[in-house]
Design a protein around this motif. Structure first.
Motif, PDB file in Angstrom:
ATOM      1  N   ASP A  15       0.850  -1.189   0.000  1.00  0.00           N
ATOM      2  CA  ASP A  15       0.000   0.000   0.000  1.00  0.00           C
ATOM      3  C   ASP A  15       0.887   1.241   0.000  1.00  0.00           C
ATOM      4  O   ASP A  15       1.790   1.367   0.836  1.00  0.00           O
ATOM      5  N   ASN A  16       0.630   2.157  -0.942  1.00  0.00           N
ATOM      6  CA  ASN A  16       1.352   3.427  -1.057  1.00  0.00           C
ATOM      7  C   ASN A  16       2.861   3.190  -1.174  1.00  0.00           C
ATOM      8  O   ASN A  16       3.644   3.632  -0.340  1.00  0.00           O
ATOM      9  N   ALA A  26      15.623   5.985   2.696  1.00  0.00           N
ATOM     10  CA  ALA A  26      14.382   5.307   3.086  1.00  0.00           C
ATOM     11  C   ALA A  26      13.937   5.833   4.444  1.00  0.00           C
ATOM     12  O   ALA A  26      14.734   5.929   5.371  1.00  0.00           O
ATOM     13  N   SER A  27      12.661   6.195   4.551  1.00  0.00           N
ATOM     14  CA  SER A  27      12.176   6.835   5.780  1.00  0.00           C
ATOM     15  C   SER A  27      11.012   6.095   6.436  1.00  0.00           C
ATOM     16  O   SER A  27      10.605   6.453   7.541  1.00  0.00           O
ATOM     17  N   LYS A  28      10.457   5.080   5.782  1.00  0.00           N
ATOM     18  CA  LYS A  28       9.333   4.348   6.353  1.00  0.00           C
ATOM     19  C   LYS A  28       9.833   3.045   6.958  1.00  0.00           C
ATOM     20  O   LYS A  28      10.794   2.462   6.482  1.00  0.00           O
ATOM     21  N   GLY A  29       9.177   2.570   7.991  1.00  0.00           N
ATOM     22  CA  GLY A  29       9.551   1.291   8.589  1.00  0.00           C
ATOM     23  C   GLY A  29      10.631   1.439   9.640  1.00  0.00           C
ATOM     24  O   GLY A  29      11.086   2.537   9.942  1.00  0.00           O
ATOM     25  N   PRO A  30      11.065   0.301  10.212  1.00  0.00           N
ATOM     26  CA  PRO A  30      12.005   0.339  11.333  1.00  0.00           C
ATOM     27  C   PRO A  30      13.427   0.699  10.937  1.00  0.00           C
ATOM     28  O   PRO A  30      14.196   1.147  11.762  1.00  0.00           O
ATOM     29  N   GLY A  31      13.821   0.516   9.687  1.00  0.00           N
ATOM     30  CA  GLY A  31      15.176   0.851   9.260  1.00  0.00           C
ATOM     31  C   GLY A  31      16.220  -0.075   9.853  1.00  0.00           C
ATOM     32  O   GLY A  31      15.910  -1.078  10.477  1.00  0.00           O
ATOM     33  N   MET A  32      17.465   0.278   9.633  1.00  0.00           N
ATOM     34  CA  MET A  32      18.574  -0.529  10.134  1.00  0.00           C
ATOM     35  C   MET A  32      18.765  -0.285  11.626  1.00  0.00           C
ATOM     36  O   MET A  32      18.465   0.798  12.128  1.00  0.00           O
ATOM     37  N   GLN A  47       9.805   1.202  -0.362  1.00  0.00           N
ATOM     38  CA  GLN A  47       9.149   1.377   0.931  1.00  0.00           C
ATOM     39  C   GLN A  47       7.665   1.579   0.699  1.00  0.00           C
ATOM     40  O   GLN A  47       7.254   2.019  -0.364  1.00  0.00           O
ATOM     41  N   ALA A  48       6.875   1.208   1.716  1.00  0.00           N
ATOM     42  CA  ALA A  48       5.422   1.317   1.607  1.00  0.00           C
ATOM     43  C   ALA A  48       4.835   1.555   2.986  1.00  0.00           C
ATOM     44  O   ALA A  48       5.471   1.271   4.003  1.00  0.00           O
TER      45      ALA A  48
END
Length: 85
Positions: A15-16, A26-32, A47-48
């Protein structure tokens, strides 16, 4: 979900989604995880807002997720190179 992956096979719904984002941006999600890790300067990401993956088979160095459900999980340890699926 964050996956540092070499190979991924799955049925997926995003989604999106943003495809082709520079890995460092990358700015969405938990990241490293912290501790001085840095994204490959030549790497890319997608990313979504939401990702639903099913029937997953992956060769990955890391997977991080806020919620990660593994139905029918089976794990084993063996010598040599054996993929995890």
């Amino acid at each position: 979900i964050y996956i540092d992956v070499a190979d991924l096979n799955a049925d997926a719904v995003f989604d999106n989604i943003d495809i082709g984002v520079a890995a460092k941006d990358a700015s969405k999600g938990p990241g490293m995880k912290g501790g001085g890790e840095q994204a490959n300067p030549f790497g890319f990401a997608q990313q979504a807002d939401k990702a639903t993956l099913s029937d997953v088979k992956q060769t990955a160095w890391a997977t991080t997720a806020g919620t990660f459900k593994l139905s029918g999980l089976k794990m084993s340890v063996s010598t040599g190179v054996k993929e995890c699926y």
